[in-house]
Enzyme design. Sequence first.
Site, PDB file in Angstrom:
ATOM      1  N   LYS A 126       0.853  -1.190   0.000  1.00  0.00           N
ATOM      2  CA  LYS A 126       0.000   0.000   0.000  1.00  0.00           C
ATOM      3  C   LYS A 126       0.890   1.242   0.000  1.00  0.00           C
ATOM      4  CE  LYS A 126      -3.928   1.963   2.586  1.00  0.00           C
ATOM      5  NZ  LYS A 126      -4.784   1.789   3.790  1.00  0.00           N
ATOM      6  N   SER A 181      -9.587   1.484   2.660  1.00  0.00           N
ATOM      7  CA  SER A 181      -8.786   2.269   1.754  1.00  0.00           C
ATOM      8  C   SER A 181      -7.674   1.493   1.056  1.00  0.00           C
ATOM      9  CB  SER A 181      -8.155   3.428   2.525  1.00  0.00           C
ATOM     10  OG  SER A 181      -7.279   2.938   3.533  1.00  0.00           O
ATOM     11  N   SER A 238      -9.670  -0.692   6.859  1.00  0.00           N
ATOM     12  CA  SER A 238      -9.100  -0.601   5.514  1.00  0.00           C
ATOM     13  C   SER A 238      -8.390  -1.834   4.974  1.00  0.00           C
ATOM     14  CB  SER A 238      -8.172   0.596   5.419  1.00  0.00           C
ATOM     15  OG  SER A 238      -8.942   1.762   5.315  1.00  0.00           O
TER      16      SER A 238
HETATM   17  N1  GLN Z   1     -13.090   4.025   6.165  1.00  0.00           N
HETATM   18  C1  GLN Z   1     -12.421   4.382   7.373  1.00  0.00           C
HETATM   19  C2  GLN Z   1     -11.975   5.811   7.316  1.00  0.00           C
HETATM   20  O1  GLN Z   1     -12.120   6.407   6.295  1.00  0.00           O
HETATM   21  C3  GLN Z   1     -11.262   3.476   7.614  1.00  0.00           C
HETATM   22  C4  GLN Z   1     -10.039   3.850   6.874  1.00  0.00           C
HETATM   23  C5  GLN Z   1      -8.852   3.040   7.238  1.00  0.00           C
HETATM   24  O2  GLN Z   1      -8.947   2.008   7.899  1.00  0.00           O
HETATM   25  N2  GLN Z   1      -7.688   3.536   6.859  1.00  0.00           N
HETATM   26  O3  GLN Z   1     -11.499   6.347   8.276  1.00  0.00           O
END
Ligand code: GLN
Length: 468
Positions: free
Chosen positions: A75, A150, A174
Amino acid sequence: MISMMSVTEVSRRIKESSAEAVVAEHLERIRKNEFNTFITVAEDESLRRARMLDSIDSGEPGSGGRLHGVPIAIKDNMSTKGIRTTCASHILDGYIPPYDATVIKRLYAEGAIVIGKANMDEFAMGTSTESSYYGPTRNPHNPNCVPGGSSGGSAAAVAAGEVAISLGSDTGGSVRCPASFCGVVGLKPTYGAVSRYGLISYANSLEQIGPITSNVRDVALLYSIIAGHDPKDSTSVDSDTNITINCDLRGLNIGVPKEYFGEGIDPAVEKAVWNRIHDLEAEGATYTEIEMPHTDYALAAYYIIAMSEASSNLARFDGMRYGLRTEDKDVTTTYSDVRALGFGDEVKRRIILGTFSLSTGYHDKYYLKALKVRTLVKQDFDSAFGSVNVLIAPTMPMPAFGIGELVDPLSQYLADVNTVPINLAGVPSVSVPCGSTQGLPIGLQIIGGFFAESRILDVAAFVEQMNG
Ligand code: GLN
């Protein structure tokens, strides 16, 4: 037709041919760029490393590692020395880290090859990988759908068979959300199990780096490689990273938290998860329906804490140290120009809201209150694990949604309802496929107590076996 790869298969091909040949095959597949999974493909660097691995005799350091020659997608929020790292943001344009994150060092020590940097929501803020400056990633099961987020690029690259393994990061879901949407396996480790050194922080009290792979055994393998204490991350601890998978369900008591099957859950998701719970029961496990009464407040608390931490963490992107630079004016104007130009809308929204909730007069009302709710949410988990061994729940309340379908921020935040409580509590959770609906995968998550990675992966392996 999607065909995924395992580490065992890739390692076998490397033995039959060479690391260089296998990397070249991977690169060819990645170059087709069907799903916009990568922001940067490390062509030269990965081939160079493959040749190096091919040339060393077995027995030399770095050879014969558990991932000897195996390409991995990372990532794009983890620092990779010499390989561009963008966080999917315009503000990091042209940034090439001078050092490797600890997880990257550990992967290299086992002979892994970083083949590229995977697409993601900008600064990991999102549930769909649509907020990337580099365009959305598409779901290999249906290119009109999101891959989840994400870590969407990391999961989609595995699902598309572009790589066997990848790393994502999970602040509020994410790793698990894209694993669920893309039909792969993803682990959010216990907070502190994996070093965050070199992970570009979004909300550091919540996040962990976690593996995404096509099968449970590879998740266990990657976890055992990246986990462990790191002097460079004072929140990391040593724990038993040896995972034993023997699919032993004897005496297992599963808790099924009813709040995770609440309003708005897709009936197909609910059914698929319950089917697997009944399958586990038929194999000797027992289950108890339980209540976790603070679950309803977790989402609001999560977003206040995450945005507050983000507003502070992202203060360092000021155009002075790295990345995007505008024409120099006075210092203040340069700061604001760079940040106005460099950050996308969602990131700006979160910095503004986070700054607000930390400001004088509102701090107690929002941030402090959210921390208190966090404690209550954690206590729900403590008391649950007093009577059950693991919890099983849908990872996401729905299968992958369409690209552009959930455009207002709130509806995307709501999709995280089942993943964020786990990050507030800090416990581990693995998402594993458990069925499909209209051609889209469904995932369930198995949640354990602190450092119960071995146990949840054992149950996950069983679920995986049942999928056939
Ligand atoms: N969807 C969640 C957020 O936007 C989780 C994102 C993540 O785990 N990086 O904060």
